[in-house]
Design a protein around this motif. Structure first.
Motif, PDB file in Angstrom:
ATOM      1  N   GLU A  45      12.610 -55.560  -7.181  1.00 40.93           N
ATOM      2  CA  GLU A  45      13.855 -55.389  -6.433  1.00 40.93           C
ATOM      3  C   GLU A  45      13.734 -54.291  -5.386  1.00 40.93           C
ATOM      4  OE1 GLU A  45      17.196 -54.081  -8.778  1.00 40.93           O
ATOM      5  OE2 GLU A  45      16.038 -52.526  -9.812  1.00 40.93           O
ATOM      6  N   PHE A  46      14.531 -54.445  -4.360  1.00 40.87           N
ATOM      7  CA  PHE A  46      14.549 -53.493  -3.259  1.00 40.87           C
ATOM      8  C   PHE A  46      15.198 -52.187  -3.696  1.00 40.87           C
ATOM      9  CE2 PHE A  46      14.773 -51.960   0.977  1.00 40.87           C
ATOM     10  CZ  PHE A  46      16.022 -51.389   1.143  1.00 40.87           C
ATOM     11  N   VAL A  47      14.556 -51.076  -3.334  1.00 41.54           N
ATOM     12  CA  VAL A  47      15.084 -49.753  -3.635  1.00 41.54           C
ATOM     13  C   VAL A  47      15.603 -49.077  -2.366  1.00 41.54           C
ATOM     14  CG1 VAL A  47      14.568 -47.464  -4.540  1.00 41.54           C
ATOM     15  CG2 VAL A  47      13.523 -49.498  -5.596  1.00 41.54           C
ATOM     16  N   SER A  48      14.732 -48.984  -1.377  1.00 41.55           N
ATOM     17  CA  SER A  48      15.104 -48.248  -0.163  1.00 41.55           C
ATOM     18  C   SER A  48      14.121 -48.572   0.946  1.00 41.55           C
ATOM     19  CB  SER A  48      15.094 -46.746  -0.456  1.00 41.55           C
ATOM     20  OG  SER A  48      15.507 -46.001   0.669  1.00 41.55           O
ATOM     21  N   ALA A  49      14.558 -48.332   2.178  1.00 42.25           N
ATOM     22  CA  ALA A  49      13.670 -48.510   3.319  1.00 42.25           C
ATOM     23  C   ALA A  49      14.064 -47.538   4.421  1.00 42.25           C
ATOM     24  CB  ALA A  49      13.725 -49.939   3.851  1.00 42.25           C
ATOM     25  N   VAL A  50      13.073 -47.149   5.187  1.00 43.15           N
ATOM     26  CA  VAL A  50      13.322 -46.326   6.380  1.00 43.15           C
ATOM     27  C   VAL A  50      12.681 -47.042   7.552  1.00 43.15           C
ATOM     28  CG1 VAL A  50      11.324 -44.845   5.842  1.00 43.15           C
ATOM     29  CG2 VAL A  50      13.074 -44.065   7.452  1.00 43.15           C
ATOM     30  N   LYS A  51      13.493 -47.318   8.544  1.00 48.11           N
ATOM     31  CA  LYS A  51      13.076 -48.124   9.669  1.00 48.11           C
ATOM     32  C   LYS A  51      12.248 -47.313  10.647  1.00 48.11           C
ATOM     33  CE  LYS A  51      15.154 -51.500  12.842  1.00 48.11           C
ATOM     34  NZ  LYS A  51      16.437 -52.058  13.353  1.00 48.11           N
ATOM     35  N   TYR A  52      11.429 -48.009  11.428  1.00 47.18           N
ATOM     36  CA  TYR A  52      10.694 -47.367  12.508  1.00 47.18           C
ATOM     37  C   TYR A  52      11.693 -46.872  13.554  1.00 47.18           C
ATOM     38  CZ  TYR A  52      11.713 -51.973  14.347  1.00 47.18           C
ATOM     39  OH  TYR A  52      12.361 -53.111  14.714  1.00 47.18           O
ATOM     40  N   GLY A  53      11.205 -46.076  14.483  1.00 49.71           N
ATOM     41  CA  GLY A  53      12.074 -45.603  15.568  1.00 49.71           C
ATOM     42  C   GLY A  53      12.986 -44.486  15.095  1.00 49.71           C
ATOM     43  N   VAL A  54      14.257 -44.713  15.122  1.00 46.57           N
ATOM     44  CA  VAL A  54      15.230 -43.666  14.798  1.00 46.57           C
ATOM     45  C   VAL A  54      15.279 -43.358  13.303  1.00 46.57           C
ATOM     46  CG1 VAL A  54      16.637 -44.146  16.816  1.00 46.57           C
ATOM     47  CG2 VAL A  54      17.133 -45.305  14.664  1.00 46.57           C
ATOM     48  N   GLY A  55      14.647 -44.191  12.493  1.00 43.74           N
ATOM     49  CA  GLY A  55      14.552 -43.897  11.073  1.00 43.74           C
ATOM     50  C   GLY A  55      15.798 -44.224  10.274  1.00 43.74           C
ATOM     51  N   THR A  56      16.485 -45.260  10.653  1.00 44.78           N
ATOM     52  CA  THR A  56      17.644 -45.704   9.877  1.00 44.78           C
ATOM     53  C   THR A  56      17.220 -45.996   8.444  1.00 44.78           C
ATOM     54  OG1 THR A  56      18.556 -46.707  11.886  1.00 44.78           O
ATOM     55  CG2 THR A  56      19.515 -47.377   9.777  1.00 44.78           C
ATOM     56  N   THR A  57      18.051 -45.587   7.507  1.00 45.65           N
ATOM     57  CA  THR A  57      17.711 -45.760   6.097  1.00 45.65           C
ATOM     58  C   THR A  57      18.607 -46.796   5.424  1.00 45.65           C
ATOM     59  OG1 THR A  57      19.145 -43.908   5.491  1.00 45.65           O
ATOM     60  CG2 THR A  57      16.828 -43.419   5.895  1.00 45.65           C
ATOM     61  N   TYR A  58      18.059 -47.427   4.418  1.00 43.32           N
ATOM     62  CA  TYR A  58      18.769 -48.457   3.665  1.00 43.32           C
ATOM     63  C   TYR A  58      18.501 -48.222   2.179  1.00 43.32           C
ATOM     64  CZ  TYR A  58      18.570 -50.583   8.276  1.00 43.32           C
ATOM     65  OH  TYR A  58      18.670 -50.810   9.631  1.00 43.32           O
ATOM     66  N   TYR A  59      19.488 -48.572   1.360  1.00 42.67           N
ATOM     67  CA  TYR A  59      19.354 -48.371  -0.079  1.00 42.67           C
ATOM     68  C   TYR A  59      19.910 -49.558  -0.845  1.00 42.67           C
ATOM     69  CZ  TYR A  59      18.501 -43.516   1.180  1.00 42.67           C
ATOM     70  OH  TYR A  59      17.978 -42.362   1.722  1.00 42.67           O
ATOM     71  N   GLY A  60      19.293 -49.801  -1.995  1.00 37.08           N
ATOM     72  CA  GLY A  60      19.837 -50.792  -2.891  1.00 37.08           C
ATOM     73  C   GLY A  60      21.160 -50.316  -3.475  1.00 37.08           C
ATOM     74  N   ASP A  61      21.993 -51.260  -3.857  1.00 39.12           N
ATOM     75  CA  ASP A  61      23.327 -50.913  -4.348  1.00 39.12           C
ATOM     76  C   ASP A  61      23.276 -50.004  -5.571  1.00 39.12           C
ATOM     77  OD1 ASP A  61      24.758 -54.187  -3.580  1.00 39.12           O
ATOM     78  OD2 ASP A  61      24.473 -52.386  -2.341  1.00 39.12           O
ATOM     79  N   PHE A  62      22.274 -50.160  -6.379  1.00 36.04           N
ATOM     80  CA  PHE A  62      22.212 -49.413  -7.628  1.00 36.04           C
ATOM     81  C   PHE A  62      21.890 -47.929  -7.397  1.00 36.04           C
ATOM     82  CE2 PHE A  62      17.737 -48.542  -7.856  1.00 36.04           C
ATOM     83  CZ  PHE A  62      17.170 -49.531  -7.061  1.00 36.04           C
ATOM     84  N   VAL A  63      21.419 -47.591  -6.208  1.00 39.69           N
ATOM     85  CA  VAL A  63      21.013 -46.215  -5.947  1.00 39.69           C
ATOM     86  C   VAL A  63      22.209 -45.261  -6.014  1.00 39.69           C
ATOM     87  CG1 VAL A  63      20.104 -44.667  -4.175  1.00 39.69           C
ATOM     88  CG2 VAL A  63      18.989 -46.857  -4.623  1.00 39.69           C
ATOM     89  N   LYS A  64      23.308 -45.645  -5.423  1.00 41.95           N
ATOM     90  CA  LYS A  64      24.569 -44.899  -5.528  1.00 41.95           C
ATOM     91  C   LYS A  64      24.410 -43.424  -5.204  1.00 41.95           C
ATOM     92  CE  LYS A  64      26.467 -48.156  -8.882  1.00 41.95           C
ATOM     93  NZ  LYS A  64      27.038 -48.345 -10.231  1.00 41.95           N
ATOM     94  N   GLY A  65      23.697 -43.138  -4.134  1.00 44.02           N
ATOM     95  CA  GLY A  65      23.571 -41.772  -3.660  1.00 44.02           C
ATOM     96  C   GLY A  65      22.579 -40.905  -4.400  1.00 44.02           C
ATOM     97  N   ARG A  66      21.851 -41.465  -5.334  1.00 39.43           N
ATOM     98  CA  ARG A  66      20.930 -40.662  -6.124  1.00 39.43           C
ATOM     99  C   ARG A  66      19.563 -40.491  -5.479  1.00 39.43           C
ATOM    100  NH1 ARG A  66      19.503 -43.112 -10.927  1.00 39.43           N
ATOM    101  NH2 ARG A  66      19.755 -45.139  -9.915  1.00 39.43           N
ATOM    102  N   PHE A  67      19.174 -41.427  -4.625  1.00 42.36           N
ATOM    103  CA  PHE A  67      17.846 -41.407  -4.012  1.00 42.36           C
ATOM    104  C   PHE A  67      17.958 -41.112  -2.526  1.00 42.36           C
ATOM    105  CE2 PHE A  67      16.048 -44.851  -7.131  1.00 42.36           C
ATOM    106  CZ  PHE A  67      16.391 -44.023  -8.204  1.00 42.36           C
ATOM    107  N   THR A  68      16.923 -40.472  -1.999  1.00 40.24           N
ATOM    108  CA  THR A  68      16.847 -40.213  -0.567  1.00 40.24           C
ATOM    109  C   THR A  68      15.454 -40.558  -0.073  1.00 40.24           C
ATOM    110  OG1 THR A  68      18.447 -38.392  -0.747  1.00 40.24           O
ATOM    111  CG2 THR A  68      17.103 -38.500   1.254  1.00 40.24           C
ATOM    112  N   ILE A  69      15.390 -41.386   0.951  1.00 37.19           N
ATOM    113  CA  ILE A  69      14.115 -41.745   1.548  1.00 37.19           C
ATOM    114  C   ILE A  69      13.952 -40.970   2.853  1.00 37.19           C
ATOM    115  CG2 ILE A  69      15.005 -43.725   2.863  1.00 37.19           C
ATOM    116  CD1 ILE A  69      12.365 -45.182   2.165  1.00 37.19           C
ATOM    117  N   SER A  70      12.731 -40.554   3.109  1.00 38.46           N
ATOM    118  CA  SER A  70      12.448 -39.832   4.346  1.00 38.46           C
ATOM    119  C   SER A  70      11.014 -40.131   4.761  1.00 38.46           C
ATOM    120  CB  SER A  70      12.648 -38.321   4.160  1.00 38.46           C
ATOM    121  OG  SER A  70      11.780 -37.819   3.162  1.00 38.46           O
ATOM    122  N   ARG A  71      10.716 -39.857   6.008  1.00 40.70           N
ATOM    123  CA  ARG A  71       9.365 -40.127   6.487  1.00 40.70           C
ATOM    124  C   ARG A  71       8.872 -38.980   7.347  1.00 40.70           C
ATOM    125  NH1 ARG A  71       9.403 -45.606   9.494  1.00 40.70           N
ATOM    126  NH2 ARG A  71       7.243 -45.060   9.971  1.00 40.70           N
TER     127      ARG A  71
END
Length: 121
Positions: A45-71
């Motif tokens: 299942e999908f957890v999180s992603a950080v896009k190229y360029g401006v670095g937009t982030t995405y999270y799975g619904d279950f994350v609920k603010g607990r996880f942070t992705i960075s690059r």
């Protein structure tokens, strides 16, 4: 492109863990980097992603603010900071990259070997 995930291990419920995904090869900055996870007997299942360029982030619904992705493009590394872990977060965590962004595992062409996170209650 080769990916290496690291940072897995055992942690008690309520604790934190930071995963790293290091990439080799060129043009890392042009890739979306995602984390997926697969628990025993369950689908990946999908957890999180950080896009190229401006670095937009995405999270799975279950994350609920607990996880942070960075690059860090200079280090060609993406991090997944996981806080307030529960036993439900026990899984093998995989990182993947592609030039497009999506939440489906089929959107990603390159995968690293996973790193196991075990959360004990």
């Amino acid at each position: 492109v080769q990916l290496q995930a690291s940072g897995g291990g055992s942690v008690q419920a309520g604790g934190s863990r930071r995963l790293s995904c290091s990439a080799s090869g060129r043009a890392f900055i042009n890739y979306t980097v995602a984390w997926f996870r697969q628990a025993p007997g369950k689908e990946r299942e999908f957890v999180s992603a950080v896009k190229y360029g401006v670095g937009t982030t995405y999270y799975g619904d279950f994350v609920k603010g607990r996880f942070t992705i960075s690059r860090d493009n200079d280090k060609k590394t993406v991090y997944l900071q996981m806080n307030d872990l529960t036993s439900e977060d026990t899984a093998v965590y995989y990182c993947a990259i592609n030039t497009i962004c999506g939440t489906s595992l089929f959107a990603y062409s390159y995968w690293g070997l996973g790193t196991l996170v075990t959360v004990s209650s």
